[in-house]
Design a protein around this motif. Structure first.
Motif, short mmCIF file in Angstrom:
data_model
loop_
_atom_site.label_atom_id
_atom_site.label_comp_id
_atom_site.label_asym_id
_atom_site.label_seq_id
_atom_site.Cartn_x
_atom_site.Cartn_y
_atom_site.Cartn_z
N GLY A 60 0.78 -1.23 0.00
CA GLY A 60 0.00 0.00 0.00
C GLY A 60 0.81 1.28 0.00
N GLY A 61 2.13 1.15 0.00
CA GLY A 61 2.99 2.33 -0.07
C GLY A 61 2.82 3.30 1.08
N VAL A 62 2.90 4.58 0.74
CA VAL A 62 2.85 5.64 1.74
C VAL A 62 1.49 5.67 2.44
N GLN A 63 0.44 5.31 1.73
CA GLN A 63 -0.91 5.34 2.32
C GLN A 63 -1.00 4.41 3.54
N THR A 64 -0.57 3.17 3.38
CA THR A 64 -0.66 2.25 4.52
C THR A 64 0.37 2.61 5.60
N ALA A 65 1.50 3.17 5.19
CA ALA A 65 2.46 3.65 6.20
C ALA A 65 1.82 4.76 7.03
N GLY A 66 1.08 5.64 6.38
CA GLY A 66 0.38 6.71 7.10
C GLY A 66 -0.67 6.16 8.05
N VAL A 67 -1.41 5.16 7.60
CA VAL A 67 -2.40 4.53 8.48
C VAL A 67 -1.69 3.90 9.68
N GLY A 68 -0.54 3.29 9.43
CA GLY A 68 0.25 2.70 10.52
C GLY A 68 0.70 3.75 11.51
N ALA A 69 1.17 4.90 11.02
CA ALA A 69 1.63 5.97 11.91
C ALA A 69 0.48 6.51 12.75
N VAL A 70 -0.65 6.79 12.13
CA VAL A 70 -1.81 7.30 12.87
C VAL A 70 -2.27 6.27 13.90
#
Length: 167
Positions: A60-70
């Motif tokens: 999922g690239g940056v999108q799933t990384a962002g979900v992980g961070a949040v």
């Protein structure tokens, strides 16, 4: 007005604690996996998102990384807030924030690895890497101490503001 009143207290302090503990945890995990296994930092955030998406989080690239961070910081906020709420009722948590924080961190390790992860799309944690397991247990103890430290009002341990619901 006391000097402590001018410092961050109450729920903003919980948010600050979530930020500090969350950053410490991420820097630790990213550093450990980068140095020991060459895993890029974004993959750590994606592994957190695997709780929602399973293996698909890694594509999922940056999108799933962002979900992980949040997700990571939201969970950390809950950890600090839970300690704060418990400390309003249990004097020992206010009197001994470092010792009880370390115990709390160990509890969080067990909760995350044996309850939350198995119930998530990520599945049961792997315990094959003994170095990671040992380091992760130690880090969770530190995270618990950070949760305790930031959950309590300025002047902790045993701050009267928290004990009387003013913080």
């Amino acid at each position: 007005m006391h000097r402590e009143d001018s410092r961050v207290s109450g729920w903003p302090r919980v948010g600050l604690g979530a930020l500090v503990a969350g950053m410490a945890d991420l820097v630790f995990a990213m550093g450990f996996w980068w140095i020991s296994h060459g895993v890029p930092p974004m993959r750590i955030l994606q592994s957190i998102a695997a709780g929602w998406y399973g293996e698909a989080s890694f594509t999922g690239g940056v999108q799933t990384a962002g979900v992980g961070a949040v997700s990571h910081f939201a969970i950390m906020f809950l950890f600090v807030a839970a300690y704060r709420q418990m400390a309003t009722r249990v004097t020992l948590l206010r009197q001994r924030p470092f010792a009880m924080g370390a115990v709390y961190g160990l509890f969080l390790y067990l909760l995350m690895n044996f309850v939350v992860l198995p119930l998530s799309a990520a599945g049961m944690a792997s315990f094959k890497d003994a170095g990671w397991v040992a380091a992760s247990i130690a880090m969770h103890a530190l995270i618990g101490v950070l949760c305790a430290r930031y959950a309590l009002a300025p002047g902790a341990p045993g701050d009267a503001g928290l004990a009387h619901g003013r913080a």
